[in-house]
Write a protein that holds these residues in place. Structure first.
Motif, PDB file in Angstrom:
ATOM      1  N   CYS A 150       0.843  -1.202   0.000  1.00 27.13           N
ATOM      2  CA  CYS A 150       0.000   0.000   0.000  1.00 27.13           C
ATOM      3  C   CYS A 150       0.879   1.252   0.000  1.00 27.13           C
ATOM      4  CB  CYS A 150      -0.912   0.024   1.215  1.00 27.13           C
ATOM      5  SG  CYS A 150      -2.112  -1.319   1.260  1.00 27.13           S
ATOM      6  N   PRO A 151       0.365   2.360  -0.551  1.00 27.73           N
ATOM      7  CA  PRO A 151       1.168   3.592  -0.561  1.00 27.73           C
ATOM      8  C   PRO A 151       1.458   4.097   0.847  1.00 27.73           C
ATOM      9  CG  PRO A 151      -1.104   4.031  -1.238  1.00 27.73           C
ATOM     10  CD  PRO A 151      -0.949   2.545  -1.201  1.00 27.73           C
ATOM     11  N   SER A 152       2.702   4.430   1.082  1.00 30.36           N
ATOM     12  CA  SER A 152       3.141   4.978   2.369  1.00 30.36           C
ATOM     13  C   SER A 152       4.001   6.202   2.112  1.00 30.36           C
ATOM     14  CB  SER A 152       3.951   3.949   3.171  1.00 30.36           C
ATOM     15  OG  SER A 152       3.177   2.807   3.462  1.00 30.36           O
ATOM     16  N   ALA A 153       3.976   7.132   3.057  1.00 26.29           N
ATOM     17  CA  ALA A 153       4.787   8.345   2.886  1.00 26.29           C
ATOM     18  C   ALA A 153       4.911   9.055   4.219  1.00 26.29           C
ATOM     19  CB  ALA A 153       4.156   9.282   1.854  1.00 26.29           C
ATOM     20  N   THR A 154       6.030   9.734   4.412  1.00 28.69           N
ATOM     21  CA  THR A 154       6.178  10.682   5.509  1.00 28.69           C
ATOM     22  C   THR A 154       5.761  12.039   4.974  1.00 28.69           C
ATOM     23  OG1 THR A 154       7.991   9.408   6.479  1.00 28.69           O
ATOM     24  CG2 THR A 154       7.774  11.707   7.162  1.00 28.69           C
ATOM     25  N   LEU A 155       4.637  12.539   5.445  1.00 28.01           N
ATOM     26  CA  LEU A 155       4.061  13.766   4.903  1.00 28.01           C
ATOM     27  C   LEU A 155       4.679  15.013   5.514  1.00 28.01           C
ATOM     28  CD1 LEU A 155       0.283  12.737   4.879  1.00 28.01           C
ATOM     29  CD2 LEU A 155       1.997  12.443   3.080  1.00 28.01           C
ATOM     30  N   VAL A 156       5.004  14.960   6.796  1.00 28.48           N
ATOM     31  CA  VAL A 156       5.579  16.106   7.510  1.00 28.48           C
ATOM     32  C   VAL A 156       6.664  15.575   8.427  1.00 28.48           C
ATOM     33  CG1 VAL A 156       5.158  17.997   9.130  1.00 28.48           C
ATOM     34  CG2 VAL A 156       3.397  17.390   7.442  1.00 28.48           C
ATOM     35  N   GLN A 157       7.784  16.268   8.476  1.00 37.47           N
ATOM     36  CA  GLN A 157       8.859  15.893   9.393  1.00 37.47           C
ATOM     37  C   GLN A 157       9.539  17.157   9.895  1.00 37.47           C
ATOM     38  OE1 GLN A 157      12.415  12.552   9.752  1.00 37.47           O
ATOM     39  NE2 GLN A 157      11.467  12.916   7.778  1.00 37.47           N
ATOM     40  N   HIS A 158       9.020  17.674  11.017  1.00 40.80           N
ATOM     41  CA  HIS A 158       9.577  18.843  11.672  1.00 40.80           C
ATOM     42  C   HIS A 158      10.014  18.448  13.083  1.00 40.80           C
ATOM     43  CE1 HIS A 158       8.297  21.168   8.331  1.00 40.80           C
ATOM     44  NE2 HIS A 158       7.012  21.198   8.643  1.00 40.80           N
ATOM     45  N   PRO A 159      10.816  19.274  13.743  1.00 41.18           N
ATOM     46  CA  PRO A 159      11.225  18.926  15.110  1.00 41.18           C
ATOM     47  C   PRO A 159      10.059  18.707  16.056  1.00 41.18           C
ATOM     48  CG  PRO A 159      12.602  20.686  14.248  1.00 41.18           C
ATOM     49  CD  PRO A 159      11.516  20.482  13.244  1.00 41.18           C
ATOM     50  N   ASP A 160       8.931  19.432  15.841  1.00 37.29           N
ATOM     51  CA  ASP A 160       7.817  19.302  16.773  1.00 37.29           C
ATOM     52  C   ASP A 160       6.625  18.533  16.208  1.00 37.29           C
ATOM     53  OD1 ASP A 160       7.058  21.187  14.950  1.00 37.29           O
ATOM     54  OD2 ASP A 160       6.207  22.578  16.405  1.00 37.29           O
ATOM     55  N   THR A 161       6.669  18.105  14.950  1.00 38.34           N
ATOM     56  CA  THR A 161       5.542  17.394  14.344  1.00 38.34           C
ATOM     57  C   THR A 161       6.047  16.428  13.288  1.00 38.34           C
ATOM     58  OG1 THR A 161       4.122  19.349  14.626  1.00 38.34           O
ATOM     59  CG2 THR A 161       3.332  17.637  13.151  1.00 38.34           C
ATOM     60  N   THR A 162       5.522  15.205  13.326  1.00 37.41           N
ATOM     61  CA  THR A 162       5.784  14.236  12.273  1.00 37.41           C
ATOM     62  C   THR A 162       4.457  13.609  11.878  1.00 37.41           C
ATOM     63  OG1 THR A 162       7.991  13.753  13.138  1.00 37.41           O
ATOM     64  CG2 THR A 162       7.040  12.148  11.633  1.00 37.41           C
ATOM     65  N   VAL A 163       4.195  13.530  10.579  1.00 38.56           N
ATOM     66  CA  VAL A 163       2.954  12.947  10.074  1.00 38.56           C
ATOM     67  C   VAL A 163       3.315  11.875   9.047  1.00 38.56           C
ATOM     68  CG1 VAL A 163       0.749  13.376   8.915  1.00 38.56           C
ATOM     69  CG2 VAL A 163       1.720  15.125  10.423  1.00 38.56           C
ATOM     70  N   VAL A 164       2.788  10.673   9.263  1.00 34.90           N
ATOM     71  CA  VAL A 164       3.077   9.527   8.411  1.00 34.90           C
ATOM     72  C   VAL A 164       1.762   8.963   7.890  1.00 34.90           C
ATOM     73  CG1 VAL A 164       4.023   7.187   8.359  1.00 34.90           C
ATOM     74  CG2 VAL A 164       5.212   8.978   9.618  1.00 34.90           C
ATOM     75  N   ARG A 165       1.732   8.619   6.606  1.00 29.30           N
ATOM     76  CA  ARG A 165       0.534   8.037   5.998  1.00 29.30           C
ATOM     77  C   ARG A 165       0.808   6.615   5.542  1.00 29.30           C
ATOM     78  NH1 ARG A 165      -1.723   9.081  -0.107  1.00 29.30           N
ATOM     79  NH2 ARG A 165      -3.347   7.471  -0.031  1.00 29.30           N
ATOM     80  N   HIS A 166      -0.220   5.766   5.695  1.00 29.79           N
ATOM     81  CA  HIS A 166      -0.217   4.451   5.075  1.00 29.79           C
ATOM     82  C   HIS A 166      -1.621   4.193   4.552  1.00 29.79           C
ATOM     83  CE1 HIS A 166       1.177   0.310   4.346  1.00 29.79           C
ATOM     84  NE2 HIS A 166      -0.087  -0.012   4.596  1.00 29.79           N
ATOM     85  N   ALA A 167      -1.734   4.024   3.238  1.00 30.05           N
ATOM     86  CA  ALA A 167      -3.049   3.803   2.608  1.00 30.05           C
ATOM     87  C   ALA A 167      -4.014   4.904   3.031  1.00 30.05           C
ATOM     88  CB  ALA A 167      -3.562   2.410   2.939  1.00 30.05           C
ATOM     89  N   ALA A 168      -5.105   4.552   3.702  1.00 26.97           N
ATOM     90  CA  ALA A 168      -6.135   5.542   4.045  1.00 26.97           C
ATOM     91  C   ALA A 168      -6.032   6.035   5.474  1.00 26.97           C
ATOM     92  CB  ALA A 168      -7.527   4.952   3.805  1.00 26.97           C
ATOM     93  N   ALA A 169      -4.904   5.802   6.148  1.00 32.21           N
ATOM     94  CA  ALA A 169      -4.736   6.226   7.538  1.00 32.21           C
ATOM     95  C   ALA A 169      -3.514   7.116   7.685  1.00 32.21           C
ATOM     96  CB  ALA A 169      -4.611   5.008   8.453  1.00 32.21           C
ATOM     97  N   VAL A 170      -3.571   7.991   8.687  1.00 29.85           N
ATOM     98  CA  VAL A 170      -2.498   8.941   8.967  1.00 29.85           C
ATOM     99  C   VAL A 170      -2.215   8.921  10.465  1.00 29.85           C
ATOM    100  CG1 VAL A 170      -1.900  11.401   9.035  1.00 29.85           C
ATOM    101  CG2 VAL A 170      -3.021  10.457   7.023  1.00 29.85           C
ATOM    102  N   ALA A 171      -0.941   8.942  10.820  1.00 29.54           N
ATOM    103  CA  ALA A 171      -0.521   9.058  12.215  1.00 29.54           C
ATOM    104  C   ALA A 171       0.237  10.364  12.396  1.00 29.54           C
ATOM    105  CB  ALA A 171       0.366   7.886  12.618  1.00 29.54           C
ATOM    106  N   LYS A 172      -0.053  11.042  13.482  1.00 30.23           N
ATOM    107  CA  LYS A 172       0.611  12.311  13.762  1.00 30.23           C
ATOM    108  C   LYS A 172       1.260  12.261  15.135  1.00 30.23           C
ATOM    109  CE  LYS A 172      -0.138  17.312  14.199  1.00 30.23           C
ATOM    110  NZ  LYS A 172      -1.098  18.430  13.992  1.00 30.23           N
ATOM    111  N   ALA A 173       2.582  12.476  15.174  1.00 24.58           N
ATOM    112  CA  ALA A 173       3.303  12.632  16.435  1.00 24.58           C
ATOM    113  C   ALA A 173       3.331  14.116  16.772  1.00 24.58           C
ATOM    114  CB  ALA A 173       4.715  12.083  16.317  1.00 24.58           C
ATOM    115  N   HIS A 174       2.778  14.467  17.908  1.00 23.25           N
ATOM    116  CA  HIS A 174       2.627  15.865  18.287  1.00 23.25           C
ATOM    117  C   HIS A 174       3.893  16.386  18.978  1.00 23.25           C
ATOM    118  CE1 HIS A 174      -1.778  15.982  17.460  1.00 23.25           C
ATOM    119  NE2 HIS A 174      -1.605  14.681  17.575  1.00 23.25           N
TER     120      HIS A 174
END
Length: 318
Positions: A35-59
């Motif tokens: 399935c398609p996966s990607a790191t959408l955002v990678q900042h010191p205070d925020t990381t957002v990762v996608r896999h297929a139809a779901a997204v995880a956000k580290a605050h």
């Protein structure tokens, strides 16, 4: 950069959420897939990762657990306004709070003519008209503006025009600088950091527009959510036609932030000034860190700060 163990854990957990039927708890892990996966955002205070139809956000590392849990619960209770989370409460991975969300289709920055100003205004009006939940955290917009100014002050070498931005900052009342509580009169449930990047279509690709990003959600001055478009309009970055569409749609949806007719600027002036200062402070900080001059758009908000510094707030003029 995001620490490798956190990034790997995010990838594993979002994969589990993506392959778990709605309403069920995801297993600790699932087999790898194509399935398609990607790191959408990678900042010191925020990381957002996608896999297929779901997204995880580290605050952000300093996120308040109770405040974030409250904000996620609000998103759960406002379907059709805020994107609903995939899990009812934040989790913890490698010491960071993490939330899980459906993937949505964002606004296309390359097609400004298709910007959903009316949809955005209607969503904000509906958010502002929603009942305040018990014990809501404060909207964090002023605190975010204060952090932008603090970062500008902390530059090893003061950037050119820093003094003008700080003088504009000094014209603001204490609540808009995050130094005092926000006014209680007219308080509403606010997004706290609205811009067009905070909208997605869900379900993809043509579902309704919904607001995302609850990090700054809370009780506060609803005009703050209109302030960034108002500031862009005042600085010449947003055409008058688009601003008029946004404002008219907000009023048509009975949004409480501004009067139903007449001049909205007496209500918008303080938040719009604050967002102009925030934008200028960030622009100067980024330009200094990249050892470059501000670009044309950044120059407009910086010059607006110089004008604001020379012109007191309308409420303080004789």
């Amino acid at each position: 950069m995001t620490p490798a163990p956190l990034l790997a854990a995010l990838a594993d957990r979002v994969r589990a959420f993506a392959h778990t039927p709605a309403g069920q708890d995801p297993p600790p892990a699932v087999p790898h897939c194509d399935c398609p996966s990607a790191t959408l955002v990678q900042h010191p205070d925020t990381t957002v990762v996608r896999h297929a139809a779901a997204v995880a956000k580290a605050h952000a590392p300093d996120s308040d657990p109770d405040g974030l849990a409250h904000r996620v619960a609000v998103a759960t209770g406002l379907p059709g306004v805020l994107l609903p989370p995939l899990a009812p409460a934040p989790a913890t991975l490698h010491g960071r709070l993490v939330t899980y969300w459906p993937h949505g289709r964002p606004v296309d920055p390359g097609d400004p003519d298709a910007a959903p100003w009316e949809a955005a205004a209607t969503l904000l009006a509906r958010l502002h008209r929603s009942p305040l939940p018990p014990g809501p955290p404060p909207m964090r917009g002023p605190a975010k503006t204060a952090r932008a100014v603090a970062a500008l002050r902390a530059l090893p070498r003061p950037a050119a025009d820093t003094a003008a931005v700080l003088r504009a900052w000094d014209t603001l009342p204490a609540w808009a600088r995050g130094e005092a509580p926000m006014p209680r009169e007219g308080a509403a449930l606010c997004h706290g950091d609205f811009h067009l990047g905070q909208l997605v279509r869900h379900p993809v690709p043509r579902g309704p527009w919904l607001l995302i990003d609850v990090d700054d959600l809370g009780a506060g001055v609803p005009a703050w959510d209109l302030a960034r478009p108002a500031a862009w309009y005042a600085c010449g970055l947003l055409p008058s036609g688009e601003w008029d569409r946004f404002l008219a749609a907000y009023r048509a949806a009975r949004g409480p932030a501004v009067p139903p007719d007449g001049d909205p600027w007496p209500v918008l002036e303080v938040p719009a000034r604050a967002l102009t200062v925030q934008t200028a402070a960030r622009a100067l900080t980024k330009a200094a860190e990249a050892d470059r001059r501000p670009d044309e758009g950044e120059r407009r908000v910086i010059d607006a700060c110089a004008r604001m510094a020379a012109l007191p707030l309308a409420s303080s003029r004789g």
